[in-house]
Structure formats: structure tokens, C-alpha cells
Write a protein that holds these residues in place. Structure first.
Motif, mmCIF file in Angstrom:
data_model
loop_
_atom_site.group_PDB
_atom_site.id
_atom_site.type_symbol
_atom_site.label_atom_id
_atom_site.label_comp_id
_atom_site.label_asym_id
_atom_site.label_seq_id
_atom_site.Cartn_x
_atom_site.Cartn_y
_atom_site.Cartn_z
ATOM 1 N N THR A 49 9.926 -27.708 0.402
ATOM 2 C CA THR A 49 9.759 -26.379 -0.184
ATOM 3 C C THR A 49 10.900 -25.461 0.223
ATOM 4 O O THR A 49 11.476 -24.750 -0.609
ATOM 5 C CB THR A 49 8.402 -25.774 0.213
ATOM 6 O OG1 THR A 49 7.367 -26.627 -0.282
ATOM 7 C CG2 THR A 49 8.226 -24.383 -0.359
ATOM 8 N N GLY A 50 11.261 -25.474 1.500
ATOM 9 C CA GLY A 50 12.376 -24.657 1.970
ATOM 10 C C GLY A 50 13.682 -25.029 1.294
ATOM 11 O O GLY A 50 14.476 -24.163 0.911
ATOM 12 N N TYR A 51 13.911 -26.309 1.118
ATOM 13 C CA TYR A 51 15.128 -26.802 0.470
ATOM 14 C C TYR A 51 15.173 -26.341 -0.982
ATOM 15 O O TYR A 51 16.182 -25.782 -1.438
ATOM 16 C CB TYR A 51 15.163 -28.326 0.567
ATOM 17 C CG TYR A 51 16.341 -28.955 -0.129
ATOM 18 C CD1 TYR A 51 17.546 -29.129 0.531
ATOM 19 C CD2 TYR A 51 16.243 -29.389 -1.456
ATOM 20 C CE1 TYR A 51 18.630 -29.713 -0.104
ATOM 21 C CE2 TYR A 51 17.321 -29.968 -2.088
ATOM 22 C CZ TYR A 51 18.518 -30.127 -1.415
ATOM 23 O OH TYR A 51 19.583 -30.694 -2.055
ATOM 24 N N ILE A 52 14.077 -26.553 -1.698
ATOM 25 C CA ILE A 52 14.034 -26.177 -3.118
ATOM 26 C C ILE A 52 14.166 -24.666 -3.282
ATOM 27 O O ILE A 52 14.914 -24.196 -4.149
ATOM 28 C CB ILE A 52 12.753 -26.704 -3.779
ATOM 29 C CG1 ILE A 52 12.824 -28.233 -3.885
ATOM 30 C CG2 ILE A 52 12.547 -26.086 -5.161
ATOM 31 C CD1 ILE A 52 11.529 -28.882 -4.325
ATOM 32 N N ASP A 53 13.460 -23.902 -2.470
ATOM 33 C CA ASP A 53 13.554 -22.439 -2.554
ATOM 34 C C ASP A 53 14.991 -21.976 -2.336
ATOM 35 O O ASP A 53 15.490 -21.099 -3.051
ATOM 36 C CB ASP A 53 12.629 -21.771 -1.544
ATOM 37 C CG ASP A 53 11.159 -21.880 -1.903
ATOM 38 O OD1 ASP A 53 10.837 -22.336 -3.031
ATOM 39 O OD2 ASP A 53 10.321 -21.528 -1.046
ATOM 40 N N SER A 54 15.655 -22.563 -1.348
ATOM 41 C CA SER A 54 17.040 -22.192 -1.073
ATOM 42 C C SER A 54 17.957 -22.550 -2.240
ATOM 43 O O SER A 54 18.812 -21.746 -2.632
ATOM 44 C CB SER A 54 17.531 -22.878 0.200
ATOM 45 O OG SER A 54 18.897 -22.584 0.422
ATOM 46 N N MET A 55 17.788 -23.736 -2.787
ATOM 47 C CA MET A 55 18.631 -24.152 -3.907
ATOM 48 C C MET A 55 18.434 -23.238 -5.115
ATOM 49 O O MET A 55 19.398 -22.882 -5.791
ATOM 50 C CB MET A 55 18.351 -25.609 -4.283
ATOM 51 C CG MET A 55 18.803 -26.601 -3.230
ATOM 52 S SD MET A 55 20.587 -26.572 -2.907
ATOM 53 C CE MET A 55 21.202 -27.301 -4.396
ATOM 54 N N GLN A 56 17.202 -22.846 -5.375
ATOM 55 C CA GLN A 56 16.935 -21.953 -6.502
ATOM 56 C C GLN A 56 17.541 -20.573 -6.253
ATOM 57 O O GLN A 56 18.098 -19.959 -7.168
ATOM 58 C CB GLN A 56 15.436 -21.853 -6.762
ATOM 59 C CG GLN A 56 14.874 -23.120 -7.361
ATOM 60 C CD GLN A 56 13.370 -23.094 -7.512
ATOM 61 O OE1 GLN A 56 12.671 -22.333 -6.865
ATOM 62 N NE2 GLN A 56 12.859 -23.960 -8.377
ATOM 63 N N GLU A 57 17.432 -20.087 -5.034
ATOM 64 C CA GLU A 57 18.022 -18.791 -4.689
ATOM 65 C C GLU A 57 19.540 -18.842 -4.820
ATOM 66 O O GLU A 57 20.165 -17.925 -5.352
ATOM 67 C CB GLU A 57 17.633 -18.403 -3.268
ATOM 68 C CG GLU A 57 18.151 -17.053 -2.835
ATOM 69 C CD GLU A 57 17.762 -16.732 -1.408
ATOM 70 O OE1 GLU A 57 18.649 -16.327 -0.634
ATOM 71 O OE2 GLU A 57 16.578 -16.901 -1.065
ATOM 72 N N GLN A 58 20.133 -19.932 -4.353
ATOM 73 C CA GLN A 58 21.583 -20.084 -4.456
ATOM 74 C C GLN A 58 22.040 -20.192 -5.901
ATOM 75 O O GLN A 58 23.111 -19.690 -6.262
ATOM 76 C CB GLN A 58 22.045 -21.317 -3.680
ATOM 77 C CG GLN A 58 21.898 -21.188 -2.183
ATOM 78 C CD GLN A 58 22.326 -22.450 -1.489
ATOM 79 O OE1 GLN A 58 23.499 -22.843 -1.603
ATOM 80 N NE2 GLN A 58 21.404 -23.102 -0.793
#
Length: 75
Positions: A49-58
């Protein structure tokens, strides 16, 4: 993850093997050895979840080129 699909649930179960291998390689298996599958899945879900959230934010921001021209501090 709320309301995981069958594929998401299977992917998390499949990730347990790589998670266990990483723990073993790092010498960290002992504290996790007697944890339940649910506990391990919770850790995997948090990381994913943290990885996906970060990728979407980026993805919402323009990627920097690494040149001096796109750095707000030029030194």
C-alpha cells in the motif's frame, strides 16, 4: 487493503515466500517465525500500500531530470 479481490489476496499469499526469503537473508526470521499468516499478510499489505500510494503521488508530479535547471537550489 479493504475488500481485496481474489487476485490481490492470492498475490499477498504468494509474496509470503519472498518475504520469508528476505527475512532469512537478513537474519530476521526468528522474530517472525511464529507469527500468524494474518500478521505476515498485514506487513506485506502495508508495504504494498505504501509503495502504490507513493507511486501514484509521484505520477501526479512532473519527474525531475536531475539537471541543475530543475533543481530549486542550484548548488
Amino acid at each position: 487493503m479493504i475488500d481485496k479481490t481474489a487476485r490481490e489476496a492470492q498475490a499477498i499469499r504468494d509474496a509470503r515466500t519472498l518475504f520469508a526469503e528476505a527475512l532469512t537473508d537478513l537474519g530476521l526470521m526468528e522474530p517472525f517465525f511464529h507469527r500468524s499468516a494474518e500478521d505476515i499478510d498485514r506487513l506485506i499489505e502495508a508495504a504494498v500500500t505504501g509503495y502504490i500510494d507513493s507511486m501514484q503521488e509521484q505520477a501526479a508530479r512532473k519527474e525531475r531530470t536531475g539537471t541543475a535547471l530543475d533543481d530549486p537550489i542550484p548548488f
